[in-house]
Every structure is written in C-alpha cells, then in structure tokens.
Design an enzyme around this catalytic site. Sequence first.
Site, PDB file in Angstrom:
ATOM      1  N   GLU A   1      -2.401   0.453  13.592  1.00 35.06           N
ATOM      2  CA  GLU A   1      -3.441   0.782  12.647  1.00 35.06           C
ATOM      3  C   GLU A   1      -4.778   0.331  13.450  1.00 35.06           C
ATOM      4  O   GLU A   1      -5.797   1.197  13.368  1.00 35.06           O
ATOM      5  CB  GLU A   1      -3.623  -0.096  11.614  1.00 35.06           C
ATOM      6  CG  GLU A   1      -4.815   0.401  10.531  1.00 35.06           C
ATOM      7  CD  GLU A   1      -4.463  -0.223   9.278  1.00 35.06           C
ATOM      8  OE1 GLU A   1      -5.241  -0.052   8.070  1.00 35.06           O
ATOM      9  OE2 GLU A   1      -3.812  -1.385   9.186  1.00 35.06           O
TER      10      GLU A   1
ATOM     11  N   GLU B   1       0.805  -1.317   0.048  1.00 35.51           N
ATOM     12  CA  GLU B   1       0.016   0.195  -0.075  1.00 35.51           C
ATOM     13  C   GLU B   1       1.026   1.155   0.040  1.00 35.51           C
ATOM     14  O   GLU B   1       1.085   1.780  -1.012  1.00 35.51           O
ATOM     15  CB  GLU B   1      -0.857  -0.018   1.397  1.00 35.51           C
ATOM     16  CG  GLU B   1      -1.941   1.087   1.105  1.00 35.51           C
ATOM     17  CD  GLU B   1      -3.023   0.606   2.170  1.00 35.51           C
ATOM     18  OE1 GLU B   1      -4.130   1.446   2.329  1.00 35.51           O
ATOM     19  OE2 GLU B   1      -3.029  -0.240   2.703  1.00 35.51           O
TER      20      GLU B   1
END
Length: 743
Positions: A615, A352
């Site tokens: 996260e 990502e």
Amino acid sequence: MKQKRSWIRPAEDMGDIVPEFLGVFRPQDKAVESAQLSITGMGVYAAKLNDRRVGDFILAPGWTVYEKRLQYQSYDIAGLLRRGEENRLSVLLGKGWYRGRLVGWQGSAVQESRRSMPAGLWACVRIDYEDGSFDEFCTDETWRVRESRVRLSEIYDGEIYDASLTLTGAAEAEPAVVFDGPDDTLIEQEGEEIREQEQLTVRRIITTPKGETVLDFGQEITGYVRISLTAENGDAVDLSFGEMLDAEGNFYRDNYRSARAQYRYICRGGQQEYQTLLTFYGFRYVRVNAFPGGPAAAKPENFTGIVIHSDMERIGELVTGCAPLNRLVSNAVWSQKCNFVDVPTDCPQRDERLGWTGDAQVFIRTACYNYDAERFYGKWLADLAADQREDGAVPHVSPDLLRAERPSAAWGDAMTICPWEVYQAYGNAEILSRFFDNMKRWVDYITGATAKSGLWAGGEHYGDWLGLDAPAGSYKGSSREELIATAFYARSTELVVKAARVLQKAPELIREYEQLWQRIRAAFQEAYPVYETQTECCVAVEFGLAADLQGTADQLARMVREVGVQLRTGFVGTPYLLRVLSRYGYCDLAYSLLLRREYPSWLYPVEHGATTIWEHWDGVMEDGGFWSTDMNSFNHYAYGAVLDWLYGEAAGIRTAETAPGYERAVIEPHPDERLGFLKGRLMTARGEIVSEWEYVRDTTESEPAVRYVITTPVPATIVIDGTTYERGPGSYLFFRDAAAGRI
C-alpha cells in the site's frame, strides 16, 4: 411434482454459532435425465448432498449489493443423487458479507441493519426423468435446523470449529421456520465462482526471538490453511495470521487492526483434516498458538496453504532479464489474485477488504492484461451501477457499505473508466450498452454539482491519495484537488462521447457531450495554466488537457530529474507517470524510474522481500520499522498498475482503439539494454500476440543490436524504432543495428 420454493430460517437466532439446515427427499427409482440444486442464502453457504460437497464455489453466493441483487447458484447433482433412496441435503450458512461485522474502522449503518436479519436459506432440487416427468424438493417447513460444529465464522474475525462436539440428531433438530425472504432480489449467478486455485507447502518453520513457532509459506496469499494431524479428543489447533515479521524477526499482525482473523480447531480423536469453511484470510506467516504436543511439535507436513480467488483464466505473461523486475511482475499478479475474491478489493487481510472504486479503475487495464476478467468486472460493474445514487453520484466503494455523502473524483470515475477499459480489452460493446446510462449520469452529476461551469469545483475528494509530496500529517499529496477533479471530469466526458459513438447514439447527444468536453478543456487551461506537481503534469497530458502537451511532458521530466529521478506521485498520478514520459520522448527516464531500487520506487519493496504489492512505497522503512499500524497493507494491488506500461509500452502490445479486443493490434516495443531482454505474451480471443526483444552482441561490434520477434494472429501496425510496418497475421523478425541505427 412442482413444489413451492420458500425461504427458511432457524426459529431463534443462534448468535455466533453457524446453523446447519437439513433436508431429506426421496427421488423416484427411474432413469434420471438431469438433477439440479438451485440455492442461495443470506450469508455464505457450504452444501453437501449425501455427505459429499456440492460444487466448487467457495464463499457462495458471493458478495453483491444484497438489497438489490442476490445471486443464486445452480449445480448439477446427478452424480451425487441416490435414486429410489433417501437423500440428505445439509447446508451450513455463515454470516459472510451479508450479516457479518464489516467496516472495522467506522460504523456502517447498512451493515448494522443486515446483522439483525435472519440466517435465511432458499434451495430447491429439481429432478427431470427420462420419461418427461419431474420432481421438485424445496426448502419448506419440513426442513430442520441445528447448531453446527462451526461455533463462529466471520469475514474479519475468522472461524472456530469444534470437531469433538456431538451434534443433535437430525430427527431431534428443530423445525425450520418459513418466512418472507428477499425473493425480489434474486438473480442468476453473474460473476466468476470463487474457487480453490493453488496449494502451497510450508517453506520453513521459524522459532522467533520471542520463542514463538511461526510457519512461513514464502508467499503472501488469500485463502486459508488446511491442517492434517493425529490428535486426542479435545486437543486444539490455534493459529494467528500475519503478513510480516518485525525488525527483530518476531511475528507481526498489528496492521490487521480489529480483524481478529481467528483459526481455532478443537480436535476429535484420531487422524483428521480440517480447513475453514466459510471465511478466508490474507497472510504469509502463521503463528502456531496451540497444537497437540505444543506449538513446537508442529511439522511442515501438518499444514497446506490453500489459495482462493475468482476463477479467471490467465492470459498475459511478462518475463525480462531483470530478476527484481520479474519479482515485481509476480507481485502484481499475486496481488490481483489475492484481491479478486468476487469483488476487486483493496486488501484481503485487515478490517476493510472493500471494493474501492479508485483502486479498481487505476488497476483495471493491468488486470485485463493479466487475466480474462471480463465476466468478473461485468458482475462488479452491475453492483456499482446498483449502488449509483438517483442523482448519478457514484460511491467510494461497491458494494457500498460506507454511504459517503459526497463522491470523489478518480473514485467515482470508475463508472466510466472501467466499462471502457473492459470494452477495449475484450471488444464486446455489450458492456458499454449495459452501463452507458450510468456513465452519462455520472457526468451529469458532476455538471450539476460543480460550483463553476466547466470545472469540478467544490466537493470533497481523496486527491492524489498517498502522494509522496503530501504535506506533513496528510494522506493526500500536494496536487490541487480541483485540478484532479476537473481532469477526471474531462476524461469521463470524453469516454461518454466515445461510448456514444460506438453505440451509435443520436448525433445530438454526441454533440452535447463533445461540446461539454471542449468547455471543460478550455476552462481547465484557463484555470490551470501552470502545473505544480508530477501528478498535475501527468493528468494534464494523459487526458489531453494541457495547451502544450509536449511542453508539459518536458516539465514532468524535469521535475523527476530535479528530485534525483524519483517519483512523487500517489494513487492518481502513478498509473500515468511512465506512460506520459515514454510517449513524449523520455523512455529512458521511464525505465530509470521503473528500475530504481532505492526508496521511493517499485523495486524498493522487492529489495525488502515483498511477494505482493504494498500500500505504501515504504511499508517497511529503511530502518526496518513499519510505516504505521493503522493503514499499512502489504497486499494492495494499486501500484501494480505499472504492469500496463510493461505490457503496453515496454512490450508494446496494445489493441487499436477503433478495433477493440485485438481485432487489430498495435505492437510498438520500447527496449532498454538494462533489461537485456523482454518477452511479452497475450492470449486474445483471436489468438496469441507475442512481442519479444533482446540485446545481442556480435564480438566484432562494440554496440549490441536489438533482435525483435513479433507474432500476431490479426492485422497489426508494428512500430520498430520509429519505423511503421503494416502487416497481416504471422511471425516477423527484425534487427536494429544500434551503432548504425538501421532496421
């Protein structure tokens, strides 16, 4: 002698192999006033002149919206030049962000179109002599190109280097081909250079239950590993990278998803050093898959962790009497460093590593407290503006590789929030002037796209992403998406008004957007008289939309207490939670949330060994298992936005909104005995602001007093326990008698 500057490429695509371009030039044998290399490439390059590296920029030319903006760099090479002799310039050109495999979990049409583009190089050496003459030696058909020892280099997939390979001689290398490259997109370097910043030694070598050899650097970093060893020709060093060990103590990297993150080095004979040249990794742990003599032969001294990030100056510091909280501060700083590699990315390790706009806007205030990030954000905002669509829509990420059809509230609002926060932090109105039209176009887009006047109705949004009150099977919290969207519509409109006033725009324009804000606020209150979640309360109060701000803050406090003093917010609500509580009379409750150690909390990851921000609040669950493999980064700065509360509320250091860049300061600390003490420091353009407080106990007193030390280089409004003092530059000492309530 002036020479035409041309783009060159290999005659044929080399596949995974990185090409090496070779140029030769001979300067005149006379006094040199200056010598400069200007260079860029369609990929990432590493240049050497006479076998010495040119510059300190890692992964040059950086990552931009290449279709519109390709940076070139200019280096002083006078110290590398050989007058009157043959000089050899060699350039490796990897795929990098330009031509590499990006967006691993879905397709990217824009990236696929670039992957078929050539490995293009543009370079020019200019030498100015003291007699007023000059020479230029630029890329043209006289350059040659060959296969390099770098056999693969990708952002996601790592690097393979064969030091044992015998290279084709320069004279036998193939001629480069001149082609029409992207001349019309070239711009001078705008952002901070990416550079090597720190070096870490191996803290320990682990033999896992599976019998694997794993290096632990003790800290998650972004960068690469330098190896130093003696080997036989053809020996191999092969490494794998991971963030965590699993519950059994084994190496774990499933959360990297499709990012192979390879590191394979084929040795030549003898003593040697190597580090990857054209890529980077996010890691704490390194598994040794192969090493001369076997993985178990690897020693700590064979490895050094190299930390890279954009070259920003550290300006903020927070230290408290609570060790876990200090670790949280460190984790947030590390996550900023790890994710500020030319673009503010979400994570540095998996497939990502994108410049998510929502993450950027929630963290920007913290980022500007920690570092001088003005130039960093100026460059990225120029990319975001370049990515903005003709109709004003702002993408989910920038550079925009996703090309989503519809923008999302709180993500697209980075176009208004980020310029305003940079202006407030550093006081330079040029950032507003540069991006005012983009700010206004974003608000105009929402006005034109909504299905209901005064609200942002319709569309597709991320909502309160990863909210802890999310329904089963959803990543989105339970807060109503259109409420969040309308709240950010109001906030962006308000910022357009504020920016217009700063820039002294036409009164008619200011009035137009003031009236729009008033309509949005009225529509918000009519549509949403009741707030159902913590996040809904947060945005309604933070953005000044609730009809009863104090009553809504009271409701938020009740909600927090009713679930056992727990936050239930996600990406949208969390940055505002503590600020709303503390500004409306619930500072003790804000501290209780901050200092909570059980899940969910900021300190839960700290209690589980985190060295960066996670996260997910429970990336590692209480049973030792992992939240998931598909979306579970352990280096995601968004929740580190809590540091702006520590700087701005706990230490109380803020700029006066009407005197940005700390031309005038507001210093309003909020102490809490559970911390014992706090020291906050911020180096501004006008000098260092210091806010310190400490609980001190006289043996004759049952209650401690609070000692405050305030230093300001500018006029300041100092607020101590509700009492306001207007003071000029200087240092000030205050005591609060806790028992008597006196200053």
